[in-house]
Design a protein around this motif. Structure first.
Motif, short mmCIF file in Angstrom:
data_model
loop_
_atom_site.label_atom_id
_atom_site.label_comp_id
_atom_site.label_asym_id
_atom_site.label_seq_id
_atom_site.Cartn_x
_atom_site.Cartn_y
_atom_site.Cartn_z
N TYR A 149 42.48 38.12 28.55
CA TYR A 149 43.82 38.48 28.15
C TYR A 149 44.67 37.25 27.89
N ALA A 150 45.80 37.51 27.20
CA ALA A 150 46.65 36.41 26.77
C ALA A 150 47.25 35.63 27.94
N ASP A 151 47.40 36.26 29.11
CA ASP A 151 47.98 35.55 30.25
C ASP A 151 46.90 34.84 31.07
N GLY A 152 45.66 34.79 30.55
CA GLY A 152 44.59 34.11 31.25
C GLY A 152 43.80 35.01 32.19
N SER A 153 44.21 36.27 32.34
CA SER A 153 43.48 37.20 33.20
C SER A 153 42.11 37.49 32.61
N HIS A 154 41.13 37.69 33.50
CA HIS A 154 39.75 37.94 33.06
C HIS A 154 39.14 38.96 34.02
N LEU A 155 38.61 40.03 33.46
CA LEU A 155 37.91 41.05 34.24
C LEU A 155 36.49 41.20 33.70
N ARG A 156 35.58 41.47 34.60
CA ARG A 156 34.17 41.59 34.22
C ARG A 156 33.54 42.72 35.02
N GLY A 157 32.59 43.43 34.42
CA GLY A 157 31.93 44.51 35.15
C GLY A 157 31.05 45.35 34.26
N PHE A 158 30.79 46.61 34.67
CA PHE A 158 29.93 47.51 33.91
C PHE A 158 30.44 48.94 34.09
N SER A 159 29.86 49.87 33.34
CA SER A 159 30.31 51.26 33.37
C SER A 159 29.49 52.07 34.37
N GLY A 160 30.11 53.14 34.86
CA GLY A 160 29.44 54.06 35.76
C GLY A 160 30.03 55.45 35.61
N VAL A 161 29.37 56.44 36.19
CA VAL A 161 29.83 57.83 36.15
C VAL A 161 29.77 58.39 37.56
N ASP A 162 30.84 59.10 37.97
CA ASP A 162 30.86 59.68 39.31
C ASP A 162 31.96 60.74 39.38
N GLN A 163 32.05 61.39 40.54
CA GLN A 163 33.13 62.33 40.78
C GLN A 163 34.44 61.56 40.93
N VAL A 164 35.46 61.98 40.17
CA VAL A 164 36.77 61.33 40.22
C VAL A 164 37.80 62.37 40.64
N ALA A 171 36.66 65.84 38.65
CA ALA A 171 35.71 66.03 37.56
C ALA A 171 34.72 64.88 37.57
N THR A 172 33.55 65.11 36.97
CA THR A 172 32.63 64.01 36.71
C THR A 172 33.19 63.22 35.53
N SER A 173 33.39 61.92 35.71
CA SER A 173 34.05 61.12 34.69
C SER A 173 33.50 59.71 34.67
N PRO A 174 33.46 59.07 33.49
CA PRO A 174 33.08 57.65 33.42
C PRO A 174 34.23 56.77 33.88
N PHE A 175 33.91 55.57 34.35
CA PHE A 175 34.92 54.60 34.76
C PHE A 175 34.29 53.22 34.78
N GLY A 176 35.12 52.19 34.90
CA GLY A 176 34.65 50.82 34.95
C GLY A 176 34.44 50.36 36.38
N VAL A 177 33.31 49.73 36.63
CA VAL A 177 33.02 49.14 37.94
C VAL A 177 33.25 47.63 37.79
N ARG A 470 34.15 61.15 49.14
CA ARG A 470 35.28 60.57 48.39
C ARG A 470 35.75 59.25 49.00
N GLN A 471 35.87 58.22 48.15
CA GLN A 471 36.39 56.92 48.58
C GLN A 471 37.78 56.75 47.96
N PRO A 472 38.82 56.46 48.77
CA PRO A 472 40.20 56.37 48.25
C PRO A 472 40.52 54.99 47.68
N PHE A 473 41.33 54.98 46.60
CA PHE A 473 41.75 53.72 45.97
C PHE A 473 43.19 53.86 45.48
N THR A 474 43.88 52.74 45.47
CA THR A 474 45.23 52.65 44.90
C THR A 474 45.15 51.76 43.67
N VAL A 475 45.50 52.32 42.51
CA VAL A 475 45.32 51.62 41.24
C VAL A 475 46.64 51.51 40.49
#
Length: 577
Positions: A149-164, A171-177, A470-475
């Protein structure tokens, strides 16, 4: 002379007619009163139908008049951002800016700018998705991403599918790991949740709201949920409403306009005034041509942008002025903005764009190349905005926010008779800038109200769950992004997943890389009044910004090992936040 026989016949005929008339009168008087009442009700129905038909004819005549006055726009079958060559570039520029512009707005009482970007990303402050603990997780390790990103931020990972889990729905949904991150903006949070529109031909996973409401998704309890949501904020809280909006949150009529693009929440700002009153305010968008003003400046409704971002140049000759310079020249306490969208004017008062505690203005000049506006949180604090994605063309609804509405502190699912967008009228407009009031609907619609944490009016956080159990997250909640991803501990993943990932995923850690910042933050009053940039200064800053972005990309590229470059795994672009 008539004979006596003829006279007798005449008298008998007259008598017959008199008797017939008396019989008719008697029969009429014998009709029950209820029949007369029924006749009256039918007459009333006929009258109502007549006037309704006349109202419809009037609406059609008004639309035909509008069509005749805007024939150059109405002739288009596609939306302006998709078909008009000039607008297409402008819409792309604001879309790109919304994703690469500094996503967070830091206030002076949090950190100084030097401390902000010298601070490293601390993975220990975030919760991480344990892929091995979820019995329903399906890795898609061949779909990897490297985001810069323009502010120098960098994220790296892969895709996965699970219960969201989101609100009362799952629902079963794709997301980024996400396996790596170098941005301190993510300290203390577990990932990001984008509510934006999917891009045609994109390799990105289906956005979570689309996945949940997909009729072909057999593993969802949200198949009947309408594909739309509403969002608004206060100074210390916020709320997202899935499926529509709670009528109690609006202090007036919801007005709707079609978006100018199929893949972004872009509306056209035909006017932006600044001053003490609407009548005496200075026009900041001085369009040179009538054709450009008909559509206006492309403007994205974006919760990921904290402030109001206005053009810092003349939009490649489209304007006769530089809006940022005129704003800075006329800056004064107590003044408001008046934003015109779809021939309706929406006031952004001084209390929304001025941060009294830190003596800062939440108004920013656009980054180089951006030809439009970013309408951020300063707008969501005054209005509830509905994002309707139920059709091919997105529809934006705006209503004044009820300041007395009590925000929820936990998920609340309820049904309401919700006013709906007048889609038949909006369809005729084909993207032209007109707003229509909502139409009443007696159909009960489910709306799930979900609390959002508001961090000083600058960042929004939402709770979600992933996995079985279920694993809880704050996004981070962001209407300008389509990315949904959470962090994981890459070295703790099962070996069959690690073996499918590129080797450099494990040979280097992004949080150890230097982050080069293209700084975007609120401007103190003294700087607004004394040091607002001229057009020439903006040109110099643009060159410096591009150079810094290039430096970030070179740094990241140079850190990769030769073996990673020659890896058999394809690294696909995952898009931008």
């Amino acid at each position: 002379r008539r004979s006596s026989t003829q006279l007798s016949l005449l008298r008998s005929g007259a008598m017959s007619r008199v008797l017939l008339l008396l019989a008719v009168v008697a029969l009429a008087s014998a009709i029950p009163a209820v029949r007369r009442e029924e006749t009256g009700r039918q007459a009333l129905k006929d009258a109502n139908a007549y006037f309704a038909e006349e109202d419809t004819k009037t609406d059609i005549r008004e639309l035909e008049d509008y069509q005749q006055a805007h024939s150059d726009q109405m002739a288009r079958d596609g939306l302006p951002c998709d078909t008009d060559p000039v607008l297409k570039l402008q819409c792309a520029s604001v879309s790109r800016a919304a994703r690469s512009h500094g996503r967070k707005f830091k206030t002076a009482d949090e950190k100084s700018s030097s401390q902000l970007f010298d601070e490293p990303y601390r993975p220990e402050d975030s919760r991480h998705f344990d892929v091995a603990s979820s019995s329903t997780f399906i890795p898609q390790a061949s779909q990897t991403f490297d985001l810069n990103y323009a502010d120098g931020s960098h994220l790296r990972g892969f895709s996965g599918v699970d219960q969201v889990y989101m609100g009362d729905y799952k629902a079963t949904s794709p997301f980024g790991v996400i396996t790596d991150c170098n941005s301190p903006d993510f300290n203390g949070v577990d990932g990001i949740l984008g509510f934006g529109l999917p891009k045609p031909g994109s390799d990105l996973p289906t956005p979570v709201l689309f996945a949940m409401t997909d009729a072909e998704n057999k593993d969802t309890n949200a198949a009947d949920l309408r594909r739309k949501f509403s969002f608004f904020s206060t100074d210390d809280a916020a709320e997202v409403q899935l499926g529509g909006y709670d009528p109690q949150t609006a202090a007036g009529t919801m007005w709707y306009t079609p978006a100018l693009a199929t893949d972004d929440f872009i509306v056209g700002a035909t006017s932006l005034k600044f001053g003490d009153s609407k009548q005496t305010a200075v026009e900041l968008l001085q369009f040179k041509s009538t054709a450009q003003k008909n559509y206006g400046a492309p403007s994205i409704m974006d919760s990921g942008t904290s402030c109001l971002v206005i053009p810092a140049d003349n939009m490649q000759g489209q304007l006769a002025n530089i809006p940022w310079d005129d704003f800075a020249k006329h800056w004064k306490k107590g003044r408001s903005f008046w934003l015109e969208v779809g021939q309706k004017t929406w006031e952004i008062p001084f209390s929304s764009w001025y941060l009294a505690e830190t003596d800062q203005t939440c108004v920013q000049p656009s980054p180089a190349g951006m030809q439009g506006l970013l309408v951020g949180d300063v707008f969501f604090r005054e209005y509830i905005v509905e994002f309707d994605m139920t059709g091919h063309r997105p529809i934006i609804g705006i209503a004044p926010l009820n300041k007395h509405y009590n925000l929820v502190n936990q998920n609340v699912l309820a049904s309401f008779e919700i006013n709906k967008a007048p889609k038949s009228k909006l369809t005729l407009l084909r993207g032209s800038e007109v707003m229509y009031p909502a139409e009443h609907s007696e159909v009960l619609t489910q709306v799930d109200r979900i609390p959002i944490v508001n961090k000083k009016g600058t960042q929004y956080f939402m709770d979600v769950g992933i996995g079985t159990p279920r694993q809880p997250f704050t996004v981070i909640f962001d209407t300008g992004s389509t990315v949904f991803g959470v962090f994981t501990k890459k070295h703790s993943m099962p070996s069959h997943i690690k073996n499918q990932l590129p080797s450099y995923y494990f040979s280097e850690n992004l949080h150890g890389l230097e982050q080069v910042n293209v700084q975007v933050q609120a401007m103190p009053l003294s700087e607004v009044l004394l040091q607002y940039p001229s057009s020439s200064l903006i040109g110099v800053l643009a060159v410096v910004n591009v150079a810094l972005i290039g430096a970030v990309l070179l740094i990241v590229k140079s850190r990769r090992t030769p073996r990673a470059r020659g890896s058999d795994m394809d690294v696909r672009s995952y898009g931008t936040i």
